[in-house]
Write a protein that holds these residues in place. Structure first.
Motif, mmCIF file in Angstrom:
data_model
loop_
_atom_site.group_PDB
_atom_site.id
_atom_site.type_symbol
_atom_site.label_atom_id
_atom_site.label_comp_id
_atom_site.label_asym_id
_atom_site.label_seq_id
_atom_site.Cartn_x
_atom_site.Cartn_y
_atom_site.Cartn_z
ATOM 1 N N UNK A 1 0.832 -1.197 0.000
ATOM 2 C CA UNK A 1 0.000 0.000 0.000
ATOM 3 C C UNK A 1 0.866 1.246 0.000
ATOM 4 N N UNK A 2 0.309 2.285 -0.524
ATOM 5 C CA UNK A 2 0.972 3.577 -0.498
ATOM 6 C C UNK A 2 1.024 4.081 0.939
ATOM 7 N N UNK A 3 2.025 4.897 1.246
ATOM 8 C CA UNK A 3 2.109 5.438 2.601
ATOM 9 C C UNK A 3 0.931 6.356 2.901
ATOM 10 N N UNK A 4 0.362 6.980 1.862
ATOM 11 C CA UNK A 4 -0.792 7.847 2.084
ATOM 12 C C UNK A 4 -2.002 7.033 2.510
ATOM 13 N N UNK A 5 -2.183 5.870 1.928
ATOM 14 C CA UNK A 5 -3.321 5.024 2.293
ATOM 15 C C UNK A 5 -3.199 4.602 3.752
ATOM 16 N N UNK A 6 -2.002 4.205 4.161
ATOM 17 C CA UNK A 6 -1.791 3.818 5.557
ATOM 18 C C UNK A 6 -2.035 4.996 6.494
ATOM 19 N N UNK A 7 -1.577 6.175 6.100
ATOM 20 C CA UNK A 7 -1.775 7.372 6.925
ATOM 21 C C UNK A 7 -3.258 7.690 7.066
ATOM 22 N N UNK A 8 -3.998 7.597 5.979
ATOM 23 C CA UNK A 8 -5.439 7.886 6.024
ATOM 24 C C UNK A 8 -6.152 6.868 6.910
ATOM 25 N N UNK A 9 -5.766 5.615 6.836
ATOM 26 C CA UNK A 9 -6.399 4.590 7.671
ATOM 27 C C UNK A 9 -6.144 4.867 9.149
ATOM 28 N N UNK A 10 -4.913 5.194 9.503
ATOM 29 C CA UNK A 10 -4.583 5.459 10.908
ATOM 30 C C UNK A 10 -5.299 6.709 11.402
ATOM 31 N N UNK A 11 -5.259 7.793 10.624
ATOM 32 C CA UNK A 11 -5.928 9.029 11.058
ATOM 33 C C UNK A 11 -7.443 8.843 11.126
ATOM 34 N N UNK A 12 -8.006 8.058 10.213
ATOM 35 C CA UNK A 12 -9.443 7.777 10.264
ATOM 36 C C UNK A 12 -9.818 6.999 11.513
ATOM 37 N N UNK A 13 -8.983 6.031 11.881
ATOM 38 C CA UNK A 13 -9.254 5.264 13.096
ATOM 39 C C UNK A 13 -9.160 6.147 14.332
ATOM 40 N N UNK A 14 -8.163 7.029 14.384
ATOM 41 C CA UNK A 14 -8.024 7.942 15.520
ATOM 42 C C UNK A 14 -9.224 8.885 15.591
ATOM 43 N N UNK A 15 -9.650 9.416 14.444
ATOM 44 C CA UNK A 15 -10.819 10.306 14.429
ATOM 45 C C UNK A 15 -12.074 9.569 14.886
ATOM 46 N N UNK A 16 -12.230 8.315 14.465
ATOM 47 C CA UNK A 16 -13.400 7.535 14.882
ATOM 48 C C UNK A 16 -13.398 7.310 16.387
ATOM 49 N N UNK A 17 -12.234 7.038 16.975
ATOM 50 C CA UNK A 17 -12.149 6.840 18.424
ATOM 51 C C UNK A 17 -12.474 8.141 19.151
ATOM 52 N N UNK A 18 -11.980 9.262 18.647
ATOM 53 C CA UNK A 18 -12.260 10.564 19.283
ATOM 54 C C UNK A 18 -13.754 10.866 19.230
ATOM 55 N N UNK A 19 -14.374 10.639 18.088
ATOM 56 C CA UNK A 19 -15.819 10.893 17.950
ATOM 57 C C UNK A 19 -16.604 9.955 18.864
ATOM 58 N N UNK A 20 -16.211 8.696 18.925
ATOM 59 C CA UNK A 20 -16.904 7.727 19.779
ATOM 60 C C UNK A 20 -16.782 8.119 21.249
ATOM 61 N N UNK A 21 -15.581 8.511 21.675
ATOM 62 C CA UNK A 21 -15.402 8.936 23.072
ATOM 63 C C UNK A 21 -16.166 10.224 23.369
ATOM 64 N N UNK A 22 -16.200 11.144 22.420
ATOM 65 C CA UNK A 22 -16.976 12.371 22.602
ATOM 66 C C UNK A 22 -18.459 12.100 22.690
ATOM 67 N N UNK A 23 -18.946 11.200 21.866
ATOM 68 C CA UNK A 23 -20.375 10.851 21.901
ATOM 69 C C UNK A 23 -20.716 10.158 23.216
ATOM 70 N N UNK A 24 -19.839 9.254 23.675
ATOM 71 C CA UNK A 24 -20.085 8.545 24.931
ATOM 72 C C UNK A 24 -20.034 9.536 26.100
ATOM 73 N N UNK A 25 -19.139 10.502 26.063
ATOM 74 C CA UNK A 25 -19.061 11.503 27.122
ATOM 75 C C UNK A 25 -20.244 12.436 27.125
#
Length: 85
Positions: free
Chosen positions: A56-80
């Motif tokens: 995979x391209x390094x950009x694809x890996x970067x997007x996957x990691x940042x997307x996962x981090x954003x999803x965790x932040x949104x999930x924690x914000x919604x739960x809070x």
């Protein structure tokens, strides 16, 4: 090592490392015996003739990691936000 102090242990290590004859390991003896009868074919340095799967391209890996981090932040914000105070 049971009752040996550091000075005795250091002497033992120097004595062992200074040995004139060092016996090869069991694996080295096994490979030497095997290669004596059937030597291995020459291989190029760091040969990788058939890479496994696409890379995979390094950009694809970067997007996957940042997307996962954003999803965790949104999930924690919604739960809070839903948690009672």
């Amino acid at each position: 090592m049971g009752g040996q102090d550091d000075a005795e242990r250091e002497f033992d290590l120097r004595w062992a490392e200074g040995a004139v004859h060092k016996e090869p390991s069991a694996r080295a003896r096994m490979l030497a015996a095997r290669w004596k009868e059937n030597p291995p074919a020459p291989q190029p340095f760091r040969a990788d003739p058939d890479p496994v799967g696409g890379r995979r391209s390094s950009w694809v890996s970067t997007v996957i990691v940042l997307g996962a981090v954003a999803a965790v932040i949104v999930l924690l914000g919604w739960a809070g936000f839903r948690a009672p105070f």
